[in-house]
Scaffold this motif. Structure first.
Motif: not given
Lengths: 265, 134
Positions: B88-115
């Protein structure tokens, strides 16, 4: 007094009926031909044969063959394309083939690795195959009907399917597809996305004639679909493939709609 | 025996099936690279064909960057531990992603650690079962 007389009359009528019979007599040949409603000689339903339930396609993107004992057939590296088939395959390689969330059609429908389950449901005279990732079903008529004539058939994504039993094998014949379905490759055909490889894509045209032989194997845990793809517009000869589905009663079908959140990023 | 799916590849392939990504291929993601994002959830879009997590990341200088993190579809995610209330909005999370090649801040999720410490994947195929196990 009147009530006692009426009772006496009814008693007499009942006795007379018992002797001579009061109901409309059935013709002798009609009773002789009446099939048993139940019993060992009744035709088995698809459910009684074990052909209903939730199944998960076997195989993964990395191990597309699935179970070693019952491997999915790999698609040929050099398909017997006609010039038109080769051109369409190349077009899909160049431009991708998953545009606009198009439905899969009967080939793609049955050629998915284990991401989305399918469910086989039976209604009187038909077997329905629902693929979770598609809102469209494959409806297989089992009531003995034939395909409509060519000039009357309504071309659809999944086509018109009729099925007959050959012993314990369900033989399904499909025609009448619209030729615009997703081409098998990438997801479901053990290839990779077109951006990563040069494996050919396997389109099928509106001339597709698909014959499938479904049977249960591995103690009825696996549903085998032997597909014979005949498509003279795109292939010079028939392509025969087998794909397996594992019975998974632990999985409930859910909903999926490809175009729900069309983000552009 | 079936091996676990290659999650980024699955995501990427699925991405090509979507309307959203129908016009660019999954090669937009750099599957050889993983970026760890620690930040605050701005929005969790529990939608088909893919769910999205919008995460706001603050750098050392206090600059905020909003990342779009793409996951699987709700049906697949629900079978692998996700709920619509997982974020939910406001949650602190740590996400590991495969990022876009073009450098824009976007990625596909690998794993996420919830609050609460729960670790989830991107949403994948139903857990496999060996033959004869059921």
């Amino acid at each position: 007094m009147q009530r006692a007389s009426l009772r006496s009359l009814l008693t007499c009528l009942a006795a007379a009926c018992a002797v001579v019979g009061c109901g409309a007599p059935l013709p002798a040949d009609q009773t002789a031909k009446a099939p048993p409603a139940t019993g060992s000689s009744a035709p088995k339903t698809a459910a009684e044969r074990g052909f209903t339930g939730v199944f998960l396609p076997t195989g993964t993107l990395e191990e597309p063959a699935g179970f070693a004992q019952w491997p999915n057939t790999p698609w040929p590296k050099s398909p017997p394309f006609t010039p038109a088939g080769a051109a369409e395959s190349q077009r899909l390689n160049d431009h991708g083939n998953f545009t606009a969330c198009a439905p899969g059609g009967p080939v793609f429908h049955m050629w998915e690795v284990g991401l989305f389950p399918i469910q086989l449901l039976e209604a009187p005279g038909q077997l329905v195959i629902q693929r979770e990732a598609s809102g469209l079903v494959r409806r297989i008529y089992l009531d003995g009907r034939a395909h409509p004539p060519d000039d009357e058939i309504v071309a659809t994504w999944n086509g018109h399917s009729v099925g007959t039993w050959d012993g314990d094998v369900l033989v399904v014949d499909t025609v009448g597809t619209n030729g615009r379905a997703r081409a098998a490759n990438g997801v479901g055909s053990n290839a990779k996305p077109s951006s990563l490889d040069s494996d050919p894509r396997f389109p099928v045209s509106d001339a597709l004639h698909l014959v499938e032989r479904f049977r249960l194997v591995a103690n009825n845990e696996l549903l085998e679909d032997e597909m014979t793809i005949e498509d003279p517009k795109y292939y010079t000869e028939k392509v025969v493939l087998k794909h397996y589905f594992q019975r998974r009663p632990d999985i409930d079908m859910l909903e999926y709609f490809c175009g729900d959140n069309p983000r552009r990023d | 025996m079936r091996a676990p799916l290659h999650l980024p590849l699955v995501l990427a392939v699925l991405a090509t099936t979507s309307t959203a990504l129908a016009h660019h291929s999954f090669a937009v993601f750099d599957r050889t690279k993983k970026v760890t994002l620690t930040g605050t959830v701005k929005d969790f879009q529990w939608t088909n064909p893919h769910t999205w997590i919008q995460v706001v990341i603050a750098d050392d200088k206090g600059n905020a960057t909003e990342w779009g993190v793409e996951c699987g579809s709700p049906n697949m995610m629900a079978r692998t531990g996700w709920k619509k209330t997982s974020l939910k909005a406001g949650d602190r999370v740590t996400a590991v992603v495969n990022p876009l090649l073009d450098g824009r801040p976007n990625g596909s999720l690998v794993t996420i650690t919830l609050a609460d410490g729960t670790v989830l994947g991107p949403g994948d195929a139903p857990p496999p079962k060996p033959l004869g196990a059921q």
